[in-house]
Design a protein around this motif. Structure first.
Motif, PDB file in Angstrom:
ATOM      1  N   ALA A   1      -7.488  -3.032  11.166  1.00  0.00           N
ATOM      2  CA  ALA A   1      -6.404  -1.761  11.353  1.00  0.00           C
ATOM      3  C   ALA A   1      -6.153  -1.388  12.701  1.00  0.00           C
ATOM      4  N   ALA A   2      -7.152  -0.966  12.998  1.00  0.00           N
ATOM      5  CA  ALA A   2      -7.195  -0.587  15.108  1.00  0.00           C
ATOM      6  C   ALA A   2      -6.398  -2.273  15.141  1.00  0.00           C
TER       7      ALA A   2
ATOM      8  N   MET B   1      -4.147  -2.111   1.266  1.00  0.00           N
ATOM      9  CA  MET B   1      -2.972  -0.994   1.485  1.00  0.00           C
ATOM     10  C   MET B   1      -2.879  -0.314   2.852  1.00  0.00           C
ATOM     11  N   ILE B   2      -4.340  -0.120   2.980  1.00  0.00           N
ATOM     12  CA  ILE B   2      -4.324   0.143   4.758  1.00  0.00           C
ATOM     13  C   ILE B   2      -3.707  -0.943   5.605  1.00  0.00           C
ATOM     14  N   LEU B   3      -4.226  -1.693   5.674  1.00  0.00           N
ATOM     15  CA  LEU B   3      -3.370  -3.357   6.553  1.00  0.00           C
ATOM     16  C   LEU B   3      -2.304  -2.850   6.275  1.00  0.00           C
ATOM     17  N   GLU B   4      -1.438  -3.033   5.384  1.00  0.00           N
ATOM     18  CA  GLU B   4       0.413  -2.296   5.677  1.00  0.00           C
ATOM     19  C   GLU B   4       0.308  -1.501   6.082  1.00  0.00           C
ATOM     20  N   ARG B   5       0.344  -0.683   5.977  1.00  0.00           N
ATOM     21  CA  ARG B   5       0.499   0.601   6.460  1.00  0.00           C
ATOM     22  C   ARG B   5       0.425   0.554   8.595  1.00  0.00           C
ATOM     23  N   ALA B   6      -1.028  -0.613   8.157  1.00  0.00           N
ATOM     24  CA  ALA B   6      -1.091  -0.848  10.191  1.00  0.00           C
ATOM     25  C   ALA B   6      -0.351  -2.342  10.228  1.00  0.00           C
TER      26      ALA B   6
END
Length: 434
Positions: free
Chosen positions: A16-17, A42-47
């Protein structure tokens, strides 16, 4: 591919970073997740700003995995694939996927309790397979001096970057990371993680390119099915209690001809009136049991729809919400919709995990269906219901999850990956002939 020696090394945080850092540098970044997963994507989509699809040689298949990579390569500057577990864990493993598609591997290694030994681990990861290990990102580094010691020990594997220890990290619970919408200031947190990732841009830009060709056999199974859901509208529960949805599942339902509408049981919304069928995906009903118990309009709507014969598919958390009651991890009992006889009890130990397939010849003409997917849950369903079928475990073919039916409702702990068998998928949302 961003992989590691094990779970808990910080693959998702680092991916993600890295994605957010590259996006801020003007790059178009697409991310894929190895294996079955709902929360990390879901986290990676936001990233990165794009839906994150699963890649898996067994569940998704080599042809469709390759087709998705080839399609993403047409528009993306960078493709990141987050691995699952350790690099060589599982069958097929992340390493198998990387070798199949000629993808280079970057290892995320937790350096918090070591320094030069990071180099030894990197060499072992590269040579055991082997894989094309092109670099390491050291996670949880204490200082620039610590990162320098790691870099000196890397020999012929470059240290591409380092990520300092985080004061604020992505929070976790029993099924993995907390959903991004439940994390306050998630985008600010992702930006902060990107700022703290020290990346050697010159070394990054020197990484080898990978070419993906589009396989001619991809999605033949899907195209042959046609559009059996044409003219049908499927209502899909989507909120914090029912959040475990593969983007590919929604895509397949649309390709099969269905119109999709979404609603929130947690917000006490009724099933949309135009719906012909209902899809209750998995999620966290145990964390929202009190709100679901009080959602009188939702409860009345699902009971009425079932009584009227509406086709329903409920998987894992969706099934839990349709039982007579749920006992949460604190021992509190909550009444649920009551469509399935029995009680769900949360437990501290993992109840089931792994790839599974549901095969049926019920609707087959010249082949047996095999709907692939996985299971992952911490609860047990205490019921006297007799299953209509069982899934089979990928690893050894042993009996897997029970599949229950009551009227036109089918339910299981099994999370189905719809593209693996579109014909069987369509049958879940059609009224059975009497």
């Amino acid at each position: 591919m961003v992989s590691a020696i094990a779970s808990g090394q910080g693959k998702t945080t680092t991916t993600a970073a890295l994605a957010r850092k590259l996006v801020r540098l003007g790059k178009t970044v697409r991310i894929f997740k190895t294996g079955p997963d709902f929360i990390d994507p879901m986290i990676l989509e936001r990233a990165c700003g794009f839906p994150v699809y699963s890649l898996d040689l067994w569940m998704v298949g080599q042809a469709d995995s390759q087709a998705m990579l080839a399609d993403a390569a047409l528009s993306a500057d960078v493709i990141l694939i987050e691995g699952v577990m350790g690099l060589y864990d599982g069958n097929p493993s992340s390493a198998d996927l990387a070798r199949t598609f000629g993808v280079s591997v970057v290892a995320v290694l937790d350096a918090s309790a070591m320094a030069q030994t990071v180099g030894a681990i990197a060499l072992g990861l590269r040579d055991f397979g082997p894989v094309n290990l092109v670099g390491v990102i050291a996670n949880r580094v204490a200082s620039e001096g610590h990162a320098h010691m790691v870099a000196e020990a890397m020999r012929d594997i470059p240290l591409l970057g380092s990520l300092m220890r985080q004061e604020q990290v992505l929070p976790e619970r029993h099924l993995g990371l907390v959903l991004p919408d439940e994390v306050s200031h998630i985008d600010a947190l992702l930006d902060r993680m990107a700022d703290q990732l020290s990346l050697d841009i010159e070394a990054w830009n020197a990484l080898p390119l990978t070419t993906f060709s589009t396989p001619v056999e991809s999605s033949v199974n899907r195209k042959a099915v046609g559009t059996p859901l044409q003219g049908k509208t499927i209502a899909i529960a989507r909120d914090a209690a029912f959040a475990f949805l593969y983007p590919a599942n929604l895509q397949v339902l649309a390709e099969l001809g269905a119109a999709l509408v979404f609603f929130s049981p947690l917000a006490n919304e009724t099933i949309p009136p135009q719906a012909d069928a209902l899809y209750l995906p998995g999620g966290y009903p145990e964390l929202h049991a009190e709100a679901l118990t009080q959602a009188d309009q939702w409860l009345a709507a699902v009971r009425d729809a079932h009584a009227a014969g509406m086709p329903m598919w409920a998987e894992c958390g969706g099934m839990m919400a349709l039982t007579e009651g749920l006992t949460d991890q604190s021992g509190r009992h909550w009444p649920m919709a009551g469509l399935l006889r029995g009680q769900v009890v949360m437990q501290q130990r993992l109840a089931a995990l792994g790839g599974q397939a549901w095969s049926s010849t019920e609707h087959a003409t010249d082949h047996a269906f095999s709907l692939r997917g996985h299971t992952f849950h911490y609860s047990r369903f205490e019921t006297t219901l007799i299953p209509i079928a069982h899934t089979h475990k990928q690893r050894d073919g042993a009996q897997g999850e029970a599949v229950y039916q009551h009227g036109n409702l089918k339910a299981s702990y099994f999370h189905a990956y719809f593209p693996s068998d579109p014909a069987m998928t369509a049958s879940l949302f059609l009224t059975e002939a009497r």
